[in-house]
Design an enzyme around this catalytic site. Structure first.
Site, PDB file in Angstrom:
ATOM      1  N   ASP B  96      37.895  36.544  35.787  1.00 44.69           N
ATOM      2  CA  ASP B  96      38.733  35.484  35.260  1.00 44.69           C
ATOM      3  C   ASP B  96      38.149  34.151  35.714  1.00 44.69           C
ATOM      4  OD1 ASP B  96      40.708  33.779  34.459  1.00 44.69           O
ATOM      5  OD2 ASP B  96      42.238  34.518  35.837  1.00 44.69           O
ATOM      6  N   ASP B  98      38.808  30.251  35.554  1.00 53.33           N
ATOM      7  CA  ASP B  98      39.912  29.386  35.204  1.00 53.33           C
ATOM      8  C   ASP B  98      39.722  28.043  35.882  1.00 53.33           C
ATOM      9  OD1 ASP B  98      42.994  29.822  34.188  1.00 53.33           O
ATOM     10  OD2 ASP B  98      42.763  28.246  35.702  1.00 53.33           O
ATOM     11  N   ASP B 303      38.008  34.197  39.950  1.00 53.79           N
ATOM     12  CA  ASP B 303      39.267  34.347  40.655  1.00 53.79           C
ATOM     13  C   ASP B 303      39.278  35.708  41.349  1.00 53.79           C
ATOM     14  OD1 ASP B 303      41.777  34.120  41.580  1.00 53.79           O
ATOM     15  OD2 ASP B 303      42.774  34.045  39.624  1.00 53.79           O
TER      16      ASP B 303
END
Ligand code: SF4
Lengths: 330, 404
Positions: B96, B98, B303
């Protein structure tokens, strides 16, 4: 082959032409084999290692080979998790010792038997997923994946390291196979031996059991730490992060380094020097910095939080759990 | 009243979208857990399993959820209420990226953030996942998250059974966490005496693989830059690193760059030699600098809890993101370079007919390549922009529209 009785071809060999189970268990000709099987388990339990038997003559060779299934039947008869760990560890360590003097072809053969995805020519190329599976619990930094030469999915390893990885894989295979289903015939024939090992195992565990851990009340300890303690007492492997968290926790609630040490000595892969060092480091005796255990959120992301209980929901740190429980008591 | 009218509008729009969309379903979707959030009621509803594509579709049309998730994990019984009962069978490996987790993009305007994260994504995929980890492009499912980042789902059988700690090692690799200088600059015994061995350090090579190759590149790059700088500036640059004072900076500089071209330290360095420093301590300083510079340049940030969690819920590709109204878009690696979320991720179902909204504040943003400058208050915007602004909580449906 007698040195590597866990391999598929060894068990085929035994199945193929050698004694029936009944002969092995009962016939006087195999009395020595049974005694060797027994001592395999006993030294594993008591000393954490299994010495190599003679394999020069064919008779010696057979004895060494056949003592292995006997040992496994005894361990299975007892069926204790701590014993299984400790025995498997010692067998795997013995296998590693013996592998170092074998040639590459043979090591390749073992690795294939263990289902590794690898290539070997001089250096070894091992697929990173297998590498991780069997190295993640090794604590020193030079085992971390980030410090490996990884290209195209394969980690480049020297032979010694590869053999060390294989040791880990062997141990896991053995643990996953045990306990075997043992029938009444086996239990009957090995009754005395099983009883003796059972007693020894209990003694060994008792020796280290942390009953009340000094002044510390087990009911004040949060679920995460209770699980870790239980895991150690059951002889399960706990990850480095878990050891760190537990050690720091116990230190912070006032347990002495000696008491913490006694707890860990129950662990099947217990190493005295290393454990002393780690405790000394975390408690600040060596490093000069005292560590605190991680917060709940970190514990959760490490997968060490078994799921909060009611008190847990109001706190952010395992140490608070202990403090609050202490206050309630008044 | 007003708020719920806005929600009703969004529910209508989302339902419209799901009606006309061929939904993506992950492989073995009957073994996946599904989870949803709704415009009304703030809880995640999870522990749902579906047996057929039709059941999923019906659920989406009935409930028009604001967010749709599925589990990276495969379960024997995905619909069971507790993790124990579910029976874990394995999990995809998820990354992920982000805006929240990449410090250098924090505080940038939305459009810039999206662009910077795309660059991170390309490097993660090309340098790490395809090169180092050797995944095939077919093993990867890349998506724009519909929000401020991207996801990569890795579905190679080799990763399925990896545990949390094993996945964390992969994150550490990508982030360069725990990288030791000695793993790139290996010790080599050059002489054994009665008192022990004398060691030298070997230079990492460009084809070593992993971080060793990167440190090689990083060192060459750093030294190359120093060479281009005026001496004063180079000394200053060296002095920025911890532990390097004026004197050491000067010594390092002269060991590298003094002498006749072709036989200077830097020339030997380029031949892969590392034995020209008058003192080991200068060499060791340069080693540290090389590692630092390398990490700063080549580490990627993902992440960590998402990757390490083997029971994670992750946004379903082709669903809508309830905080933007944009689609979770599936991208081939080759399509990533030219992908611009604010141009390409609005669903066709949201048209351009004007919708009257009340803006809470001034807004200026480029959507579908149209610059939109709007003032606080009542105003008309195209339908897709209305959805976007409402999802982000910047606008409400006007009273007039409510009555329609
Ligand atoms: S919530 Fe915190 S204290 Fe409670 S079990 Fe989890 S980690 Fe431990």
């Amino acid at each position: 082959m007698a040195r590597f009785p866990f391999l598929e071809d060894a068990s085929e060999f035994i199945r193929g032409e050698r004694p029936t189970l009944e002969e092995l268990l009962l016939h006087p000709a195999y009395e020595e084999v049974r005694r060797d099987g027994m001592s395999r388990v006993r030294t594993a339990l008591e000393e954490g290692r299994i010495p190599d038997g003679e394999t020069r003559t064919e008779a010696d060779f057979l004895r060494e080979l056949l003592s292995y299934p006997i040992a496994r039947m005894i361990v299975s008869g007892v069926g204790d998790a701590y014993l299984i760990r400790r025995y498997s560890l010692a067998e795997a360590e013995k296998a590693r010792r013996n592998m170092t003097s074998e040639d590459n072809d043979f090591i390749s053969h073992v690795a294939k038997d263990l289902g590794m995805d690898f290539r070997m020519d001089g250096l070894v190329l091992l697929h990173f997923s297998d590498y991780l599976r069997y190295s993640v619990q090794m604590k020193s930094k030079d085992w971390k994946l980030v410090n490996q030469r990884l290209a195209d999915g394969y980690v480049r390893l020297g032979r010694d390291r590869f053999v060390r990885v294989l040791q880990e894989a062997i141990q896991r295979r053995m643990e996953s196979e045990l306990p075997l289903a043992v029938n009444d015939q086996i239990l009957g024939a090995l009754e005395d031996k099983i009883a003796e090992i059972d007693k020894l195992t209990e003694e060994k565990k008792e020796q280290y059991k942390v009953e009340d851990m000094g002044r510390i009340r087990i009911t004040r300890i949060p679920p995460c730490m209770r699980d870790l303690i239980r895991a150690i007492q059951l002889g399960k492997h706990i990850p480095h992060t878990g050891r760190f968290a537990l050690t720091a926790f116990l230190h912070n609630i006032g347990l002495s380094s000696d008491d913490i040490f006694r707890l860990y000595s129950l662990s099947p892969d217990f190493q005295e020097g290393k454990t002393k060092y780690q405790i000394g480091h975390i408690s600040g005796e060596i490093s000069g910095t005292e560590y605190t255990p991680p917060e709940c959120s970190t514990m959760q992301s490490y997968g060490l939080c078994p799921g909060p209980d009611d008190l847990c929901k109001r706190i952010k740190h395992p140490l608070n759990y202990y403090r609050i429980k202490g206050k309630k008591r008044g | 009243m007003e708020k719920s009218a806005t929600e009703d509008f969004l529910i209508r729009m989302f339902r419209e979208y799901y009606k006309g969309t061929r939904l993506y379903l992950p492989n073995e979707f009957t073994h996946r857990e599904f989870g949803f959030m709704f415009f009304k009621g703030g809880y995640v509803q999870r522990h749902l399993g579906f047996k057929t594509r039709n059941e999923v579709k019906r659920f989406l049309l009935d409930r028009a959820p604001s967010h749709v998730y599925y589990s990276s994990a495969y379960y024997e019984r995905p619909g069971a209420g507790t993790m124990d009962e579910k029976g874990w069978l394995g999990a995809d490996l998820i990354f992920d990226l982000d805006a929240d987790h990449i410090p250098r993009v924090k505080g940038l305007p939305f459009e810039r953030q999206l662009h910077e994260i795309k660059l991170e994504l390309m490097s993660l995929v090309d340098d790490f996942l395809l090169d180092d980890f050797g995944f095939a492009e077919d093993d990867l499912l890349i998506t724009f998250s519909g929000g401020r980042g991207y996801h990569v789902h890795v579905r190679s059988p080799s990763v399925r059974s990896l545990t949390g700690p094993e996945r964390r090692e992969i994150v550490d690799f990508i982030q360069g966490t725990g990288l030791e200088a000695e793993s790139a600059f290996r010790k080599k015994a050059i002489d054994r005496t009665h008192f022990g061995s004398i060691f030298t350090l070997e230079m990492p090579k460009h084809d070593d693989g992993g971080w060793s190759s990167r440190v090689h590149k990083g060192l060459m790059d750093f030294v190359g830059r120093l060479e281009q700088m005026p001496k004063e500036e180079a000394l200053e640059k060296l002095g920025e690193f911890e532990g390097i004072g004026e004197k050491t900076a000067g010594e390092i500089y002269s060991s590298l760059f003094e002498g006749e071209a072709g036989v200077r330290g830097v020339d030997r360095l380029r031949e892969g030699r590392f034995d020209f420093f008058p003192k080991d301590s200068y060499r060791n300083h340069l080693v540290k600098v090389a590692v630092k510079h390398t990490l700063g340049t080549y580490r990627r940030q993902v992440d960590e809890p998402v990757t390490a969690d083997i029971r994670r819920l992750i946004r379903l590709p082709t669903s809508l993101h309830g905080k933007s109204g944009m689609r979770v878009v599936i991208l081939q690696r080759g399509e990533v370079d030219d992908f611009v979320p604010l141009r390409d991720a609005f669903p066709g179902a949201f048209g351009s007919d004007p919708v009257e909204v009340v803006l809470e504040q001034d807004v200026s943003i480029t959507l579908k390549e149209e610059k939109i400058n709007l003032h606080e208050g009542i105003t008309d915007v195209p339908e897709f922009a209305a959805v976007f602004l409402m999802c982000r909580g910047l606008a409400k449906l006007s009273q007039k529209e409510e009555r329609k």
